[in-house]
Design a protein around this motif. Structure first.
Motif, PDB file in Angstrom:
ATOM      1  N   THR A  41       0.821  -1.213   0.000  1.00 24.26           N
ATOM      2  CA  THR A  41       0.000   0.000   0.000  1.00 24.26           C
ATOM      3  C   THR A  41       0.856   1.265   0.000  1.00 24.26           C
ATOM      4  OG1 THR A  41      -0.144   0.033   2.435  1.00 24.26           O
ATOM      5  CG2 THR A  41      -1.842  -1.183   1.251  1.00 24.26           C
ATOM      6  N   THR A  42       2.169   1.111   0.106  1.00 25.52           N
ATOM      7  CA  THR A  42       3.065   2.268   0.034  1.00 25.52           C
ATOM      8  C   THR A  42       3.262   2.642  -1.425  1.00 25.52           C
ATOM      9  OG1 THR A  42       4.205   1.437   2.000  1.00 25.52           O
ATOM     10  CG2 THR A  42       5.311   3.156   0.730  1.00 25.52           C
ATOM     11  N   ASP A  43       3.190   3.931  -1.727  1.00 22.55           N
ATOM     12  CA  ASP A  43       3.330   4.395  -3.106  1.00 22.55           C
ATOM     13  C   ASP A  43       4.623   3.875  -3.736  1.00 22.55           C
ATOM     14  OD1 ASP A  43       0.997   5.776  -2.705  1.00 22.55           O
ATOM     15  OD2 ASP A  43       1.943   7.747  -2.530  1.00 22.55           O
ATOM     16  N   ILE A  44       4.535   3.500  -5.001  1.00 28.54           N
ATOM     17  CA  ILE A  44       5.702   2.956  -5.698  1.00 28.54           C
ATOM     18  C   ILE A  44       6.885   3.915  -5.644  1.00 28.54           C
ATOM     19  CG2 ILE A  44       6.620   2.405  -7.997  1.00 28.54           C
ATOM     20  CD1 ILE A  44       4.012   1.007  -8.619  1.00 28.54           C
ATOM     21  N   GLU A  45       6.620   5.208  -5.858  1.00 28.89           N
ATOM     22  CA  GLU A  45       7.723   6.169  -5.887  1.00 28.89           C
ATOM     23  C   GLU A  45       8.421   6.269  -4.537  1.00 28.89           C
ATOM     24  OE1 GLU A  45       3.830   8.645  -5.832  1.00 28.89           O
ATOM     25  OE2 GLU A  45       4.580   6.798  -6.741  1.00 28.89           O
ATOM     26  N   VAL A  46       7.718   5.912  -3.459  1.00 28.29           N
ATOM     27  CA  VAL A  46       8.323   5.906  -2.127  1.00 28.29           C
ATOM     28  C   VAL A  46       9.131   4.632  -1.910  1.00 28.29           C
ATOM     29  CG1 VAL A  46       7.828   5.875   0.360  1.00 28.29           C
ATOM     30  CG2 VAL A  46       6.541   7.402  -1.150  1.00 28.29           C
ATOM     31  N   PHE A  47       8.558   3.507  -2.320  1.00 29.99           N
ATOM     32  CA  PHE A  47       9.165   2.215  -1.995  1.00 29.99           C
ATOM     33  C   PHE A  47      10.228   1.784  -3.000  1.00 29.99           C
ATOM     34  CE2 PHE A  47       8.978  -2.239  -0.436  1.00 29.99           C
ATOM     35  CZ  PHE A  47       8.989  -1.969   0.929  1.00 29.99           C
ATOM     36  N   ALA A  48      10.273   2.429  -4.160  1.00 31.88           N
ATOM     37  CA  ALA A  48      11.234   2.019  -5.197  1.00 31.88           C
ATOM     38  C   ALA A  48      12.674   2.079  -4.693  1.00 31.88           C
ATOM     39  CB  ALA A  48      11.071   2.904  -6.436  1.00 31.88           C
ATOM     40  N   VAL A  49      13.002   3.097  -3.901  1.00 29.89           N
ATOM     41  CA  VAL A  49      14.380   3.234  -3.416  1.00 29.89           C
ATOM     42  C   VAL A  49      14.763   2.067  -2.514  1.00 29.89           C
ATOM     43  CG1 VAL A  49      14.482   5.735  -3.636  1.00 29.89           C
ATOM     44  CG2 VAL A  49      13.577   4.730  -1.525  1.00 29.89           C
ATOM     45  N   VAL A  50      13.793   1.533  -1.800  1.00 25.33           N
ATOM     46  CA  VAL A  50      14.052   0.400  -0.915  1.00 25.33           C
ATOM     47  C   VAL A  50      14.353  -0.850  -1.745  1.00 25.33           C
ATOM     48  CG1 VAL A  50      13.099  -1.009   0.942  1.00 25.33           C
ATOM     49  CG2 VAL A  50      12.521   1.422   0.813  1.00 25.33           C
ATOM     50  N   ILE A  51      13.529  -1.085  -2.762  1.00 26.41           N
ATOM     51  CA  ILE A  51      13.732  -2.256  -3.621  1.00 26.41           C
ATOM     52  C   ILE A  51      15.066  -2.172  -4.346  1.00 26.41           C
ATOM     53  CG2 ILE A  51      12.854  -3.443  -5.680  1.00 26.41           C
ATOM     54  CD1 ILE A  51      10.017  -2.583  -4.738  1.00 26.41           C
TER      55      ILE A  51
END
Length: 362
Positions: A41-51
């Protein structure tokens, strides 16, 4: 009872969600040897850096991330859990719905040094795990609301809503708890913890509160000045906008500040459970927590090797994972709560007349 059953059937019916999630594929950085599919549910643009950081140390893993709203994430898993595209990991701010998945036998257990380090309120049955810490805040437009009028407690917010001249008439927003699972969770927590929850709801309704499903839409409206203030929203999203220059301010209410957890669950039908376990341990590792904090701007549960018990500010009250979150997911109790809430705030999209003010001036 028939009405309650109908609500549940509609929630779980194929096509019950309005839109499919946004999908982003993160190809392996080297020769692909494994795959990990995450529904979050976290926005892709937020979570992309984690991935992308995870892939630096795991270059053979292809990651597919689908951004889905909280209620849809839960409903879709129950419908599609045996499909070829079944997720390996569910990451959601709907900690009550994640708890229900665990309670109903849909999760795999996982134990590691990283999960063992979590405080008791951030893990349950070794099947649901908090990965980040999310204070729930009042967010206001610094250009629309003078600093002297910014409410620091719910009592002050109630006073502002009832002030002569109705300064927040049509200018205050919150989650639509009929559509937002996060909003529903926060409203039920307020009802359990706050003696003035009912009065505050009534005052929001009297001011024609604007209700939205997603945090981003509420923050768009307060950033633009369409709204002056929004109540009970996730603070990290607002902080990211402030860092980008938005004219916003954040208040953690001094009477109490609810703290939600973004939670991770490995579903029992995960096609790649070992990859899910590895990614979860990365999220809870010092490196993963630093990336969540510095890059994704999400507050870590473990900061500099220290477990976050209550975080800065004595008013913070973490919502613990566990069976207590299941109470308001009962179909009948949910419908009763929604009925009371709707009577307080008024029908969606229908303006309510302002309540008479103590001052005779209009």
């Amino acid at each position: 009872m028939h009405r309650v059953c109908l609500v549940v059937m509609l929630l779980l019916a194929p096509g019950a969600w309005a839109n499919p999630g946004d999908v982003q594929r993160f190809p392996a950085k080297g020769t692909a040897t494994a795959q990990l599919r995450i529904h979050g549910t976290t926005d892709i643009e937020v979570f992309a850096v984690v991935i992308e950081d995870y892939q630096r140390s795991n270059p053979g893993v292809e990651v597919i991330y689908e951004d889905i709203i909280t209620q849809d994430l839960h409903a879709r898993y129950l419908l599609d859990r045996n499909a070829a595209t079944s997720p390996d990991l569910l990451i959601s701010s709907g900690m009550d719905l994640q708890t229900k998945l665990v309670n109903d036998g849909h999760a795999l257990a996982h134990q590691s040094p990283q999960t063992a380090a979590l405080p008791s309120w951030a893990r349950w049955r070794n099947e649901a795990f908090g990965i980040s810490y999310e204070p729930v805040a009042i967010v206001y437009n610094t250009r629309a609301l003078p600093a002297a009028r910014v409410p620091r407690t719910r009592r002050e917010l109630l006073d502002l809503l009832q002030a002569p001249g109705a300064p927040l008439q049509g200018k205050v927003g919150t989650y639509d708890i009929e559509r937002s699972s996060v909003g529903y969770l926060l409203a039920t927590q307020d009802a359990q913890r706050g003696s003035m929850a009912g009065a505050l709801l009534g005052a929001l309704g009297s001011n024609n509160v604007v209700r939205e499903e997603r945090t981003g839409v509420l923050l768009d409206k307060v950033s633009s000045g369409q709204l002056s203030l929004v109540y009970n929203v996730l603070g990290s999203y607002a902080q990211a906008r402030i860092d980008a220059g938005a004219p916003l301010g954040i208040v953690e209410p001094q009477d109490y500040t609810l703290v939600m957890l973004r939670t991770a669950v490995i579903p029992r039908t995960s096609p790649h459970p070992q990859q899910a376990r590895r990614f979860l341990d990365y999220l809870l590792s010092p490196r993963g927590q630093r990336v969540l904090a510095r890059e994704a701007r999400l507050l870590p549960i473990v900061s500099d090797g220290t477990v976050r018990e209550h975080g800065p500010g004595r008013s913070r009250r973490p919502i613990p994972l566990g069976p207590g979150l299941l109470v308001y997911l009962d179909g009948l109790k949910r419908q009763q709560f929604l009925d009371v809430w709707k009577r307080s705030v008024g029908p969606a999209g229908e303006a309510r007349p302002a309540q008479p003010q103590n001052s005779p001036s209009r």
